[in-house]
Motif scaffolding. Structure first.
Motif, PDB file in Angstrom:
ATOM      1  N   LEU A 133     -16.134  27.958  24.282  1.00 31.81           N
ATOM      2  CA  LEU A 133     -15.224  26.818  24.115  1.00 31.81           C
ATOM      3  C   LEU A 133     -14.013  27.205  23.273  1.00 31.81           C
ATOM      4  O   LEU A 133     -12.874  26.887  23.608  1.00 31.81           O
ATOM      5  CB  LEU A 133     -15.948  25.650  23.439  1.00 31.81           C
ATOM      6  N   LEU A 134     -14.274  27.901  22.172  1.00 33.01           N
ATOM      7  CA  LEU A 134     -13.199  28.297  21.270  1.00 33.01           C
ATOM      8  C   LEU A 134     -12.300  29.347  21.913  1.00 33.01           C
ATOM      9  O   LEU A 134     -11.078  29.336  21.711  1.00 33.01           O
ATOM     10  CB  LEU A 134     -13.786  28.827  19.954  1.00 33.01           C
ATOM     11  N   SER A 135     -12.887  30.238  22.690  1.00 35.53           N
ATOM     12  CA  SER A 135     -12.098  31.263  23.381  1.00 35.53           C
ATOM     13  C   SER A 135     -11.206  30.630  24.449  1.00 35.53           C
ATOM     14  O   SER A 135     -10.013  30.932  24.523  1.00 35.53           O
ATOM     15  CB  SER A 135     -13.008  32.310  24.022  1.00 35.53           C
ATOM     16  N   ARG A 136     -11.796  29.766  25.276  1.00 38.03           N
ATOM     17  CA  ARG A 136     -11.003  29.082  26.318  1.00 38.03           C
ATOM     18  C   ARG A 136      -9.908  28.225  25.701  1.00 38.03           C
ATOM     19  O   ARG A 136      -8.848  28.049  26.292  1.00 38.03           O
ATOM     20  CB  ARG A 136     -11.902  28.214  27.195  1.00 38.03           C
ATOM     21  N   GLY A 151      -8.187  28.976  23.235  1.00 38.89           N
ATOM     22  CA  GLY A 151      -7.170  29.835  22.626  1.00 38.89           C
ATOM     23  C   GLY A 151      -7.284  29.960  21.118  1.00 38.89           C
ATOM     24  O   GLY A 151      -6.333  30.348  20.445  1.00 38.89           O
ATOM     25  N   LEU A 152      -8.458  29.646  20.570  1.00 32.88           N
ATOM     26  CA  LEU A 152      -8.636  29.674  19.120  1.00 32.88           C
ATOM     27  C   LEU A 152      -9.197  30.997  18.608  1.00 32.88           C
ATOM     28  O   LEU A 152      -9.097  31.284  17.415  1.00 32.88           O
ATOM     29  CB  LEU A 152      -9.558  28.527  18.688  1.00 32.88           C
ATOM     30  N   LEU A 153      -9.803  31.784  19.493  1.00 31.98           N
ATOM     31  CA  LEU A 153     -10.440  33.043  19.091  1.00 31.98           C
ATOM     32  C   LEU A 153      -9.891  34.226  19.865  1.00 31.98           C
ATOM     33  O   LEU A 153      -9.573  34.105  21.045  1.00 31.98           O
ATOM     34  CB  LEU A 153     -11.945  33.009  19.382  1.00 31.98           C
ATOM     35  N   LYS A 154      -9.828  35.361  19.194  1.00 33.50           N
ATOM     36  CA  LYS A 154      -9.642  36.650  19.856  1.00 33.50           C
ATOM     37  C   LYS A 154     -11.004  37.312  19.860  1.00 33.50           C
ATOM     38  O   LYS A 154     -11.741  37.230  18.879  1.00 33.50           O
ATOM     39  CB  LYS A 154      -8.686  37.543  19.063  1.00 33.50           C
ATOM     40  N   THR A 155     -11.332  37.974  20.958  1.00 31.91           N
ATOM     41  CA  THR A 155     -12.622  38.643  21.041  1.00 31.91           C
ATOM     42  C   THR A 155     -12.418  40.116  21.330  1.00 31.91           C
ATOM     43  O   THR A 155     -11.431  40.514  21.946  1.00 31.91           O
ATOM     44  CB  THR A 155     -13.505  38.023  22.145  1.00 31.91           C
ATOM     45  N   LEU A 160      -9.578  35.091  14.327  1.00 32.28           N
ATOM     46  CA  LEU A 160      -8.695  33.984  14.667  1.00 32.28           C
ATOM     47  C   LEU A 160      -7.555  34.483  15.544  1.00 32.28           C
ATOM     48  O   LEU A 160      -7.042  35.583  15.344  1.00 32.28           O
ATOM     49  CB  LEU A 160      -8.121  33.345  13.406  1.00 32.28           C
ATOM     50  N   ALA A 161      -7.141  33.663  16.486  1.00 30.99           N
ATOM     51  CA  ALA A 161      -6.016  33.991  17.354  1.00 30.99           C
ATOM     52  C   ALA A 161      -4.686  33.695  16.663  1.00 30.99           C
ATOM     53  O   ALA A 161      -3.651  34.216  17.059  1.00 30.99           O
ATOM     54  CB  ALA A 161      -6.116  33.223  18.660  1.00 30.99           C
TER      55      ALA A 161
END
Length: 145
Positions: free
Chosen positions: A48-51, A53-57, A67-68
């Motif tokens: 959810l956080l990746s979609r 745009g809140l996280l970089k993986t 954090l993005a």
């Protein structure tokens, strides 16, 4: 409106990453241990956080999450909307245009609309950085999320 565990844990996870923003990518295992949250539960929140745009993986040996954006660019409202969906207290306020057939004659609509505005104004005014700074004032730079 009630914030679920998913929303609360997402906020804790992002606060953990904000506090460790200079550490590079942080493993999910480290986040889970530091926050006393099940790794399996965090694995459900990460997509959810990746979609959103809140996280970089990053995968692999030095993999993990970060954090993005900078901590001052995240609002609590944004995080809750990504994890919880709408913050509207009643279904007819979930859309931009109220499609309820009773909207024109609903005597209590202004109460729910006012509550919704108060909630969104409040959570949209608080950033991760604000929470970190507030906690530092209270704890004297010993943080506990």
């Amino acid at each position: 409106m009630k914030i679920s565990t998913k929303g609360r844990y997402a906020l804790r996870m992002l606060l953990e990453l904000a506090m460790r923003k200079d550490d590079g990518f942080v493993s999910l295992k480290d986040i889970a241990e530091h926050q006393s949250i099940s790794k399996k539960y965090l694995e459900q929140i990460v997509p959810l956080l990746s979609r959103g745009g809140l996280l970089k993986t990053n995968r692999g040996y030095q993999g993990g999450y970060m954090l993005a954006k900078s901590p001052d660019a995240y609002t609590v409202g944004e995080i809750l909307r990504v994890t919880e969906g709408s913050l509207a207290p009643i279904p007819c306020l979930e859309q931009d245009k109220n499609e309820c057939q009773r909207a024109g004659q609903c005597m209590s609509l202004y109460v729910w609309d006012g509550l919704y505005k108060a909630i969104t104004d409040y959570v949209d005014s608080i950033t991760l950085q604000d929470i970190i700074e507030h906690n530092a004032q209270i704890q004297g730079n010993d943080y506990c999320i």
